[in-house]
Design a protein around this motif. Structure first.
Motif, PDB file in Angstrom:
ATOM      1  N   UNK A 168       0.904  -1.206   0.186  1.00 26.75           N
ATOM      2  CA  UNK A 168      -0.030   0.147   0.191  1.00 26.75           C
ATOM      3  C   UNK A 168       0.858   1.141   0.145  1.00 26.75           C
ATOM      4  N   UNK A 169       1.838   1.258   0.874  1.00 27.22           N
ATOM      5  CA  UNK A 169       2.792   2.160   0.854  1.00 27.22           C
ATOM      6  C   UNK A 169       3.513   2.733  -0.571  1.00 27.22           C
ATOM      7  N   UNK A 170       3.782   1.884  -1.403  1.00 22.10           N
ATOM      8  CA  UNK A 170       4.221   1.924  -2.607  1.00 22.10           C
ATOM      9  C   UNK A 170       3.417   2.857  -3.559  1.00 22.10           C
ATOM     10  N   UNK A 171       2.116   2.781  -3.131  1.00 16.58           N
ATOM     11  CA  UNK A 171       1.283   3.497  -4.289  1.00 16.58           C
ATOM     12  C   UNK A 171       0.867   5.010  -3.724  1.00 16.58           C
ATOM     13  N   UNK A 172       0.442   5.695  -4.914  1.00 14.04           N
ATOM     14  CA  UNK A 172      -0.144   6.871  -4.732  1.00 14.04           C
ATOM     15  C   UNK A 172      -1.388   6.798  -4.085  1.00 14.04           C
ATOM     16  N   UNK A 173      -2.116   7.818  -3.663  1.00 19.72           N
ATOM     17  CA  UNK A 173      -3.331   7.637  -2.938  1.00 19.72           C
ATOM     18  C   UNK A 173      -4.414   7.135  -4.080  1.00 19.72           C
ATOM     19  N   UNK A 174      -4.162   7.996  -5.383  1.00 21.44           N
ATOM     20  CA  UNK A 174      -5.257   7.460  -6.503  1.00 21.44           C
ATOM     21  C   UNK A 174      -5.037   6.046  -6.594  1.00 21.44           C
ATOM     22  N   UNK A 175      -3.656   5.557  -6.725  1.00 23.51           N
ATOM     23  CA  UNK A 175      -3.655   4.076  -7.015  1.00 23.51           C
ATOM     24  C   UNK A 175      -3.939   3.113  -5.998  1.00 23.51           C
ATOM     25  N   UNK A 176      -3.829   3.572  -4.710  1.00 21.72           N
ATOM     26  CA  UNK A 176      -4.495   2.872  -3.367  1.00 21.72           C
ATOM     27  C   UNK A 176      -5.850   2.765  -3.370  1.00 21.72           C
ATOM     28  N   UNK A 177      -6.470   3.522  -3.896  1.00 20.30           N
ATOM     29  CA  UNK A 177      -7.814   3.681  -3.868  1.00 20.30           C
ATOM     30  C   UNK A 177      -8.380   2.673  -5.115  1.00 20.30           C
ATOM     31  N   UNK A 178      -7.608   2.008  -6.025  1.00 15.59           N
ATOM     32  CA  UNK A 178      -8.048   1.140  -6.879  1.00 15.59           C
ATOM     33  C   UNK A 178      -8.174  -0.022  -6.019  1.00 15.59           C
ATOM     34  N   UNK A 179      -7.259  -0.259  -5.145  1.00 16.38           N
ATOM     35  CA  UNK A 179      -7.188  -1.607  -4.338  1.00 16.38           C
ATOM     36  C   UNK A 179      -7.907  -1.624  -2.952  1.00 16.38           C
ATOM     37  N   UNK A 180      -7.711  -0.636  -2.369  1.00  9.07           N
ATOM     38  CA  UNK A 180      -7.930  -0.695  -0.770  1.00  9.07           C
ATOM     39  C   UNK A 180      -9.115  -0.988  -0.199  1.00  9.07           C
ATOM     40  N   UNK A 181      -9.185  -1.542   1.010  1.00  4.37           N
ATOM     41  CA  UNK A 181     -10.408  -2.095   1.487  1.00  4.37           C
ATOM     42  C   UNK A 181     -11.379  -0.994   1.723  1.00  4.37           C
ATOM     43  N   UNK A 182     -10.823   0.081   2.118  1.00  4.38           N
ATOM     44  CA  UNK A 182     -11.739   1.350   2.313  1.00  4.38           C
ATOM     45  C   UNK A 182     -12.372   1.845   1.012  1.00  4.38           C
ATOM     46  N   UNK A 183     -11.594   1.811   0.039  1.00  2.00           N
ATOM     47  CA  UNK A 183     -12.213   2.261  -1.200  1.00  2.00           C
ATOM     48  C   UNK A 183     -13.334   1.269  -1.642  1.00  2.00           C
ATOM     49  N   UNK A 184     -13.139  -0.034  -1.374  1.00  2.00           N
ATOM     50  CA  UNK A 184     -13.860  -0.944  -1.760  1.00  2.00           C
ATOM     51  C   UNK A 184     -15.441  -0.973  -1.027  1.00  2.00           C
ATOM     52  N   UNK A 185     -15.396  -0.617   0.271  1.00  2.00           N
ATOM     53  CA  UNK A 185     -16.366  -0.224   1.037  1.00  2.00           C
ATOM     54  C   UNK A 185     -17.069   1.043   0.690  1.00  2.00           C
ATOM     55  N   UNK A 186     -16.210   1.983   0.200  1.00  2.00           N
ATOM     56  CA  UNK A 186     -16.789   3.122  -0.095  1.00  2.00           C
ATOM     57  C   UNK A 186     -17.537   3.054  -1.517  1.00  2.00           C
ATOM     58  N   UNK A 187     -17.122   2.169  -2.275  1.00  2.00           N
ATOM     59  CA  UNK A 187     -17.739   2.124  -3.680  1.00  2.00           C
ATOM     60  C   UNK A 187     -19.079   1.353  -3.528  1.00  2.00           C
ATOM     61  N   UNK A 188     -19.205   0.416  -2.661  1.00  2.00           N
ATOM     62  CA  UNK A 188     -20.599  -0.303  -2.109  1.00  2.00           C
ATOM     63  C   UNK A 188     -21.416   0.809  -1.609  1.00  2.00           C
ATOM     64  N   UNK A 189     -20.935   1.606  -0.746  1.00  2.00           N
ATOM     65  CA  UNK A 189     -21.733   2.704  -0.169  1.00  2.00           C
ATOM     66  C   UNK A 189     -22.122   3.967  -1.220  1.00  2.00           C
ATOM     67  N   UNK A 190     -21.394   4.199  -2.111  1.00  2.00           N
ATOM     68  CA  UNK A 190     -21.494   5.240  -3.322  1.00  2.00           C
ATOM     69  C   UNK A 190     -22.583   4.552  -4.315  1.00  2.00           C
ATOM     70  N   UNK A 191     -22.666   3.055  -4.553  1.00  2.00           N
ATOM     71  CA  UNK A 191     -23.521   2.673  -5.298  1.00  2.00           C
ATOM     72  C   UNK A 191     -24.908   2.563  -4.653  1.00  2.00           C
ATOM     73  N   UNK A 192     -24.940   2.427  -3.552  1.00  2.00           N
ATOM     74  CA  UNK A 192     -26.190   2.331  -2.690  1.00  2.00           C
ATOM     75  C   UNK A 192     -26.995   3.870  -2.614  1.00  2.00           C
ATOM     76  N   UNK A 193     -25.904   4.642  -2.328  1.00  2.00           N
ATOM     77  CA  UNK A 193     -26.213   6.106  -1.905  1.00  2.00           C
ATOM     78  C   UNK A 193     -26.752   6.776  -3.368  1.00  2.00           C
ATOM     79  N   UNK A 194     -26.129   6.521  -4.325  1.00  2.00           N
ATOM     80  CA  UNK A 194     -26.494   7.026  -5.730  1.00  2.00           C
ATOM     81  C   UNK A 194     -27.727   6.175  -6.476  1.00  2.00           C
TER      82      UNK A 194
END
Length: 196
Positions: A168-194
């Protein structure tokens, strides 16, 4: 809604949420934006879901606004999913990330496999509509022999993503958000929210 409150005072988490919300015209606000500082929200649950709820409920009751809270942690499979919900607290009074990472690597020395997973649970509470929702994200990884990378916080330097061969620490923030656990949970939230 033009803004959403995040139940955290962790500047790194706020930065990640801002990155994730940037394409939906939402302003992220956090405990750092409150006029009166509040003490750390107690996490008394026994699961990620319960702790996320504790944080979201505390802030939503305080400001009477919709709130999103996360509880996240690292689970090392061979150590019976340790440190799990105690990820941030297990090494207290030690708080230095480098020392804590070294201690965790030491705990893994006798393991044949260092399989691990990063887990994030988001809890969304809207006190006006009386809505409570949960969203979970999990990313599989491996604990490294030594910390690698600098673009991160917490356990990021020792959490390796086998599919790309980087922590994770070798990734830029944008790259990390393609893989991270938090980003995955957020995408599920965003899909529901929208309503997608």
């Amino acid at each position: 809604m033009k803004d959403i409150w995040i139940a955290t005072s962790n500047k790194n988490k706020v930065r990640e949420f801002n990155e994730m919300f940037q394409n939906v015209n939402i302003t992220v606000k956090s405990l750092l934006d409150l006029e009166i500082p509040i003490p750390e929200i107690p996490e008394t649950g026994t699961t990620f879901e319960e702790n996320a709820f504790c944080k979201a409920a505390f802030l939503s009751q305080m400001i009477n606004r919709p709130v999103l809270a996360d509880d996240s942690g690292l689970e090392i499979i061979g150590l019976d999913h340790f440190p799990g919900i105690n990820t941030r607290r297990w090494a207290y009074p030690i708080t230095d990330n480098k020392i804590i990472n070294d201690l965790l690597i030491e705990k893994c020395e006798l393991l044949e496999r260092r399989d691990a997973q990063a887990v994030c649970v988001l809890c969304y509470i809207d006190p006006l509509k009386k809505v409570t929702m949960y969203f979970r994200g999990v990313t599989k990884g491996v604990i490294t022999d030594e910390p690698v990378g600098v673009n991160a916080f917490g356990y990021d330097p020792i959490f390796l993503l086998p599919e790309i061969g980087r922590t994770y620490a070798e990734l830029t923030l944008t790259e990390k958000n393609n893989y991270s656990h938090r980003a995955k949970a957020f995408r599920a939230f965003k899909k529901w929210w929208l309503g997608e």
